[in-house]
Design an enzyme around this catalytic site. Structure first.
Site, PDB file in Angstrom:
ATOM      1  N   TRP A  38      38.030  40.063  36.874  1.00 60.15           N
ATOM      2  CA  TRP A  38      38.186  41.519  36.738  1.00 60.15           C
ATOM      3  C   TRP A  38      37.097  42.228  37.540  1.00 60.15           C
ATOM      4  CZ3 TRP A  38      39.013  40.317  30.985  1.00 60.15           C
ATOM      5  CH2 TRP A  38      40.374  40.375  30.666  1.00 60.15           C
TER       6      TRP A  38
ATOM      7  N   ALA B 158      49.161  37.032  31.307  1.00 63.63           N
ATOM      8  CA  ALA B 158      50.046  38.153  31.637  1.00 63.63           C
ATOM      9  C   ALA B 158      49.281  39.374  32.153  1.00 63.63           C
ATOM     10  CB  ALA B 158      50.858  38.547  30.402  1.00 63.63           C
ATOM     11  N   ASP B 159      47.952  39.285  32.237  1.00 66.37           N
ATOM     12  CA  ASP B 159      47.163  40.443  32.649  1.00 66.37           C
ATOM     13  C   ASP B 159      47.312  40.688  34.151  1.00 66.37           C
ATOM     14  OD1 ASP B 159      44.716  42.258  31.572  1.00 66.37           O
ATOM     15  OD2 ASP B 159      44.391  41.671  33.656  1.00 66.37           O
ATOM     16  N   ILE B 160      47.772  41.885  34.498  1.00 70.06           N
ATOM     17  CA  ILE B 160      48.034  42.215  35.901  1.00 70.06           C
ATOM     18  C   ILE B 160      46.748  42.193  36.725  1.00 70.06           C
ATOM     19  CG2 ILE B 160      48.853  44.041  37.461  1.00 70.06           C
ATOM     20  CD1 ILE B 160      50.804  44.857  35.188  1.00 70.06           C
TER      21      ILE B 160
END
Length: 287
Positions: free
Chosen positions: A283, A241-243
């Site tokens: 990231w 769910a990490d944008i």
């Protein structure tokens, strides 16, 4: 003051570590000196500043560690935070044969560095929930500057016992929402009262920790996954769910729209058992 030279297994890209740490305004990073000052606490919870300076290279990593406090205990903490006892070579070898090989070549030797204390990690994750990164850092900085302590210009996160004594309005004055004020203070009260024992977490499985934390109001799976990753260094986590991860996958694979959960699960199969490193390097690719 004591000093000790530490050598670790290559590859280890400390300059990449410092770049990432420098994103947080609370971290005392000097990129030119290739060093960071760590705000650690001894067994009596007294503040101790430990300096870690890189003196080697990616392929011959070596560090000068210095500071006050009990040397053996402080070195153990530094080892834990920077993951110096875990070789990154098996991770690099694994990803050289995957769809993320380009990222792992570009960021070769970048480890997953842990937040300096588990409580500090949990508080930061709760504060950062559903906020853009710039405001999340600002809010965390206000939290630490108001309720933490400073020694020789280095900021230490407040202790749970300090936050447990606050009124919700104390955080509202820093622009915390009412709910976030409640989550931070109520969780700190549980820790201070011994109802939530963070010291036992290193001995528990990911599933056991998830089960304990999601029962607490204001803590969901995303927060727990980040605590497992950056608080405990668990190797196989992939926050679907990490944008940021969704954006990075879209960019890396040239997708027209953000990936679905099913897309992410399919892509990530070949990245196991090192999903946490895939998350970290994705990231890094958009930072």
């Amino acid at each position: 003051m004591w000093k000790e030279t530490v050598s670790v297994s290559p590859p280890y890209h400390f300059d990449r570590v410092l770049e990432r740490l420098s994103l947080d305004p609370l971290h005392a990073v000097d990129l030119e000196k290739r060093e960071v000052k760590l705000p650690l606490r001894n067994e009596e919870k007294q503040p101790c500043i430990i300096t870690v300076q890189a003196t080697g290279t990616v392929d011959h990593p070596e560090f000068l560690v210095s500071g006050h406090g009990e040397q053996k205990a402080m070195l153990k903490e530094v080892n834990r935070i920077f993951r110096w006892e875990e070789s990154l070579q098996p991770v690099m070898d694994h990803f050289s044969k995957t769809s993320l090989s380009v990222l792992f070549k570009e960021h070769r030797g970048t480890p997953i560095v842990l937040d300096f204390q588990l409580y500090h990690c949990l508080m930061k994750c709760i504060i950062h929930q559903q906020l853009n990164l710039a405001f999340a850092y600002r809010l965390t900085e206000r939290f630490v500057h108001t309720f933490g302590e400073q020694q020789d210009g280095i900021w230490f996160y407040p202790l749970p016992e300090t936050i447990a004594k606050l009124d919700y309005n104390d955080l509202r004055e820093l622009q915390f929402s009412m709910r976030k004020s409640e989550y931070v203070i109520d969780t700190s009260r549980m820790i201070a009262a011994g109802e939530l024992n963070l010291d036992e977490f290193p001995l528990l499985s990911d599933e056991e920790i998830m089960g304990k934390l999601v029962k607490i109001r204001g803590i969901g799976p995303w927060t727990v996954q980040n605590v497992l990753l950056f608080g405990l260094g668990r190797p196989n986590l992939f926050p679907l769910a990490d944008i940021g991860i969704q954006r990075a996958i879209k960019h890396h694979f040239g997708l027209q729209t953000k990936p679905s959960k099913e897309d992410m699960l399919t892509l990530s199969k070949e990245w196991q058992p090192y999903l946490s490193y895939a998350s970290m390097y994705l990231w890094r690719s958009i930072e």
